[in-house]
Scaffold this active site. Structure first.
Site, PDB file in Angstrom:
ATOM      1  N   CYS A   1       0.824  -1.203   0.000  1.00 30.74           N
ATOM      2  CA  CYS A   1       0.000   0.000   0.000  1.00 30.74           C
ATOM      3  C   CYS A   1       0.868   1.267   0.000  1.00 30.74           C
ATOM      4  O   CYS A   1       1.479   1.577  -1.010  1.00 30.74           O
ATOM      5  CB  CYS A   1      -0.980  -0.023   1.171  1.00 30.74           C
ATOM      6  SG  CYS A   1      -2.375   1.115   0.978  1.00 30.74           S
TER       7      CYS A   1
ATOM      8  N   HIS B   1      -3.739  -5.396   0.682  1.00 29.33           N
ATOM      9  CA  HIS B   1      -3.194  -5.696   2.014  1.00 29.33           C
ATOM     10  C   HIS B   1      -3.116  -7.206   2.245  1.00 29.33           C
ATOM     11  O   HIS B   1      -3.999  -7.811   2.868  1.00 29.33           O
ATOM     12  CB  HIS B   1      -4.062  -5.043   3.096  1.00 29.33           C
ATOM     13  CG  HIS B   1      -3.892  -3.571   3.176  1.00 29.33           C
ATOM     14  ND1 HIS B   1      -3.000  -2.954   4.030  1.00 29.33           N
ATOM     15  CD2 HIS B   1      -4.464  -2.581   2.455  1.00 29.33           C
ATOM     16  CE1 HIS B   1      -3.053  -1.642   3.858  1.00 29.33           C
ATOM     17  NE2 HIS B   1      -3.932  -1.388   2.907  1.00 29.33           N
TER      18      HIS B   1
ATOM     19  N   GLU C   1      -1.262  -8.708   4.250  1.00 29.38           N
ATOM     20  CA  GLU C   1      -0.978  -8.999   5.657  1.00 29.38           C
ATOM     21  C   GLU C   1      -2.243  -9.304   6.458  1.00 29.38           C
ATOM     22  O   GLU C   1      -2.178  -9.941   7.513  1.00 29.38           O
ATOM     23  CB  GLU C   1      -0.211  -7.834   6.295  1.00 29.38           C
ATOM     24  CG  GLU C   1      -1.045  -6.671   6.812  1.00 29.38           C
ATOM     25  CD  GLU C   1      -1.637  -5.778   5.727  1.00 29.38           C
ATOM     26  OE1 GLU C   1      -2.452  -4.884   6.068  1.00 29.38           O
ATOM     27  OE2 GLU C   1      -1.284  -5.950   4.550  1.00 29.38           O
TER      28      GLU C   1
END
Length: 274
Positions: free
Chosen positions: A128, A236, A238
């Site tokens: 990002c 994202h 993660e």
């Protein structure tokens, strides 16, 4: 009977290889009149669990004088997302989002970090804001308001939604055939979450787009001519990485690149001592 004092070490007793050390830069956050340097737990966990790396959290509030010191201990660099936007002056634009937070200390630190890490040949993984930092560091620029650009969708999350809904898969991504990313994930089509108001416009020198959203916005970049591993995504991975095979694959690939770098550094030090 063998002599226990002979100095011979059984192979199983050899010290295990050191895990690679990865720099993670923190950002500024104000809380009750105090300035904090912060890093979100969700970014750290998959680096440790699936990348097999040791994170070193680096403050960005003290300038860039110690960058070489940090880089000397590093086998990789991991640039995460954040709630702030990059200062548009760094890519030659006026600020179109004055109500959005900025973090100029992180801008200054991370842009220099990218450039110096690449000069050392270190692996870099960006997410990002981290992807946008890489692009700006290499001379690219950004759409400050993707949602207001003709032909593009609104890639922002709804701030009123529960966090699980904000990070739910939001749109498809097409991966360029024959690229490293296609080989890593084994597919040309995935679905990703979407929580960003800004996006890449002109790519920085040496970068290539390897995935795009349904509206054509760049979702992943690769820089094989610049580093053994220079890769970043706009989504994202993660978030709840343990339940997403694509996310696990990306963190494992980054960890493998960092392990290769650590092994090379160890071999270089041994050669110098020989």
């Amino acid at each position: 009977m063998s002599n226990s004092n002979s100095g011979t070490i059984h192979p199983s007793a050899q010290p295990s290889a050191r895990k690679p050390v990865v720099l993670m830069t923190m950002g500024t956050q104000e809380r009750k009149g105090h300035d904090y340097q912060v890093m979100t737990h969700k970014y750290i966990t998959p680096l440790v669990e699936f990348g097999g790396c040791v994170p070193v959290l680096v403050p960005t509030c003290c300038g860039t004088d110690e960058l070489e010191t940090y880089l000397a201990m590093a086998d990789g660099v991991y640039l995460t997302g954040a709630g702030s936007n990059i200062d548009p002056a760094l890519y030659g634009q006026e600020n179109q989002t004055p109500g959005k937070a900025q973090d100029k200390n992180r801008d200054t630190f991370d842009i220099a970090l990218v450039q110096m890490a690449l000069a050392r040949g270190l692996p870099i993984f960006g997410i990002c804001r981290g992807m946008q930092e890489i692009n700006v560091a290499l001379g690219g620029d950004i759409y400050q308001t993707v949602y207001a650009e003709p032909g593009f969708n609104d890639h922002r999350e709804n701030p009123q939604d529960p966090v699980e809904q904000q990070y739910a898969p939001a749109h498809g991504v097409t991966i360029t055939a024959g690229t490293w990313l296609e080989r890593a994930l084994g597919t040309q089509h995935i679905r990703v979450n979407s929580l960003h108001g800004q996006g890449l416009r002109t790519l920085g020198q040496g970068l290539e787009a390897v995935a795009v959203a349904e509206d054509g916005l760049v979702e992943a970049i690769h820089g094989p001519s610049l580093s053994p591993f220079l890769f970043a995504v706009q989504w994202h991975p993660e978030w709840q990485a343990a339940s997403n095979p694509d996310s696990i694959a990306l963190f494992k690939a980054f960890g493998d690149a960092c392990r290769t770098r650590a092994s090379q550094s160890h071999a270089d030090r041994q050669a110098l001592c020989a």
